[in-house]
Design a protein around this motif. Structure first.
Motif, short mmCIF file in Angstrom:
data_model
loop_
_atom_site.label_atom_id
_atom_site.label_comp_id
_atom_site.label_asym_id
_atom_site.label_seq_id
_atom_site.Cartn_x
_atom_site.Cartn_y
_atom_site.Cartn_z
N LEU A 39 -12.67 -7.00 -3.10
CA LEU A 39 -13.85 -6.28 -3.58
C LEU A 39 -13.85 -6.12 -5.09
O LEU A 39 -14.92 -6.06 -5.72
N ALA A 40 -12.65 -6.06 -5.69
CA ALA A 40 -12.52 -5.89 -7.15
C ALA A 40 -12.62 -7.21 -7.90
O ALA A 40 -12.50 -7.24 -9.12
N GLY A 41 -12.81 -8.31 -7.19
CA GLY A 41 -12.91 -9.60 -7.86
C GLY A 41 -11.58 -10.31 -8.04
O GLY A 41 -11.45 -11.19 -8.88
N MET A 42 -10.56 -9.90 -7.30
CA MET A 42 -9.24 -10.52 -7.27
C MET A 42 -8.55 -10.55 -8.63
O MET A 42 -8.14 -11.60 -9.12
N PRO A 43 -8.37 -9.38 -9.27
CA PRO A 43 -7.72 -9.36 -10.59
C PRO A 43 -6.25 -9.77 -10.52
O PRO A 43 -5.56 -9.47 -9.53
N GLN A 44 -5.77 -10.44 -11.55
CA GLN A 44 -4.37 -10.85 -11.64
C GLN A 44 -3.43 -9.64 -11.54
O GLN A 44 -3.72 -8.58 -12.08
N GLY A 45 -2.32 -9.81 -10.81
CA GLY A 45 -1.31 -8.76 -10.72
C GLY A 45 -1.56 -7.69 -9.69
O GLY A 45 -0.79 -6.75 -9.57
N TYR A 46 -2.65 -7.80 -8.92
CA TYR A 46 -2.96 -6.78 -7.93
C TYR A 46 -3.01 -7.31 -6.51
O TYR A 46 -3.28 -6.57 -5.59
N GLY A 47 -2.78 -8.58 -6.31
CA GLY A 47 -2.88 -9.17 -4.98
C GLY A 47 -1.60 -9.01 -4.18
O GLY A 47 -0.93 -7.98 -4.22
N ARG A 48 -1.26 -10.07 -3.49
CA ARG A 48 -0.09 -10.08 -2.61
C ARG A 48 1.19 -9.69 -3.35
O ARG A 48 2.09 -9.09 -2.78
N SER A 49 1.26 -10.01 -4.64
CA SER A 49 2.45 -9.70 -5.43
C SER A 49 2.65 -8.19 -5.63
O SER A 49 3.70 -7.76 -6.09
N ALA A 50 1.65 -7.39 -5.27
CA ALA A 50 1.73 -5.94 -5.44
C ALA A 50 2.45 -5.24 -4.28
O ALA A 50 2.52 -4.02 -4.25
N CYS A 51 3.02 -6.00 -3.36
CA CYS A 51 3.72 -5.40 -2.22
C CYS A 51 4.83 -4.47 -2.71
O CYS A 51 5.70 -4.90 -3.48
N PRO A 52 4.82 -3.22 -2.28
CA PRO A 52 5.79 -2.25 -2.78
C PRO A 52 7.14 -2.26 -2.06
O PRO A 52 8.03 -1.49 -2.43
N TYR A 53 7.32 -3.12 -1.08
CA TYR A 53 8.54 -3.09 -0.27
C TYR A 53 9.50 -4.21 -0.64
O TYR A 53 9.10 -5.27 -1.10
N ASP A 54 10.78 -3.94 -0.45
CA ASP A 54 11.83 -4.91 -0.74
C ASP A 54 11.76 -6.10 0.22
O ASP A 54 11.33 -5.94 1.37
N VAL A 55 12.22 -7.25 -0.27
CA VAL A 55 12.26 -8.44 0.59
C VAL A 55 13.23 -8.22 1.75
O VAL A 55 14.14 -7.38 1.67
N LYS A 56 12.98 -8.93 2.81
CA LYS A 56 13.80 -8.88 4.02
C LYS A 56 13.84 -7.49 4.66
O LYS A 56 14.86 -7.04 5.17
N THR A 57 12.68 -6.81 4.63
CA THR A 57 12.56 -5.52 5.34
C THR A 57 11.38 -5.60 6.30
O THR A 57 10.43 -6.36 6.07
N ALA A 58 11.46 -4.82 7.34
CA ALA A 58 10.36 -4.77 8.31
C ALA A 58 9.09 -4.24 7.67
O ALA A 58 7.98 -4.68 8.01
N GLU A 59 9.25 -3.32 6.73
CA GLU A 59 8.08 -2.75 6.05
C GLU A 59 7.34 -3.82 5.26
O GLU A 59 6.11 -3.89 5.28
N ARG A 60 8.09 -4.67 4.56
CA ARG A 60 7.45 -5.75 3.81
C ARG A 60 6.75 -6.74 4.75
O ARG A 60 5.63 -7.18 4.48
N ASP A 61 7.43 -7.07 5.85
CA ASP A 61 6.82 -7.99 6.82
C ASP A 61 5.51 -7.42 7.34
O ASP A 61 4.51 -8.14 7.45
N ALA A 62 5.49 -6.13 7.65
CA ALA A 62 4.27 -5.50 8.16
C ALA A 62 3.19 -5.49 7.08
O ALA A 62 2.02 -5.80 7.35
N TRP A 63 3.56 -5.13 5.85
CA TRP A 63 2.59 -5.08 4.74
C TRP A 63 1.97 -6.45 4.53
O TRP A 63 0.75 -6.59 4.41
N LEU A 64 2.82 -7.49 4.49
CA LEU A 64 2.32 -8.84 4.27
C LEU A 64 1.46 -9.33 5.44
O LEU A 64 0.47 -10.04 5.23
N ASP A 65 1.81 -8.95 6.65
CA ASP A 65 0.99 -9.32 7.80
C ASP A 65 -0.40 -8.68 7.69
O ASP A 65 -1.42 -9.32 7.93
N GLY A 66 -0.43 -7.42 7.30
CA GLY A 66 -1.71 -6.74 7.07
C GLY A 66 -2.49 -7.40 5.95
O GLY A 66 -3.72 -7.59 6.03
N TRP A 67 -1.79 -7.79 4.89
CA TRP A 67 -2.43 -8.45 3.76
C TRP A 67 -3.05 -9.76 4.19
O TRP A 67 -4.20 -10.06 3.87
N HIS A 68 -2.30 -10.56 4.96
CA HIS A 68 -2.81 -11.86 5.41
C HIS A 68 -3.99 -11.69 6.39
O HIS A 68 -4.92 -12.51 6.38
#
Length: 83
Positions: A39-68
């Motif tokens: 909705l914001a026009g896909m500004p740089q630095g705010y997309g998928r890379s903005a995931c607040p969770y550490d890699v290899k965690t269930a929280e990150r997997d869930a966040w990325l699944d919601g994102w996708h």
């Protein structure tokens, strides 16, 4: 930049559509981020890379699944473009 009104509009859309009613809070955060980003026009630095969770965690997997899920919904509905 994603502003509060983008989050508010995205939250209203998600609620109306009933997307992910049975999903985790992390999943919903990813979905909200993605729809707001579109909705914001896909500004740089705010997309998928903005995931607040550490890699290899269930929280990150869930966040990325919601994102996708949000990415697919936005493409289907013609909201913004693809990353």
């Amino acid at each position: 930049m994603i502003e509060q009104h983008h989050f508010d509009e995205a939250r209203a859309m998600i609620t109306t559509a009933g997307w992910g009613a049975d999903k985790s809070p992390q999943w919903h955060d990813g979905l909200l981020n993605c729809v707001s980003w579109h909705l914001a026009g896909m500004p740089q630095g705010y997309g998928r890379s903005a995931c607040p969770y550490d890699v290899k965690t269930a929280e990150r997997d869930a966040w990325l699944d919601g994102w996708h899920t949000g990415q697919a919904a936005c493409e289907r509905e013609g909201i913004g473009g693809a990353e």
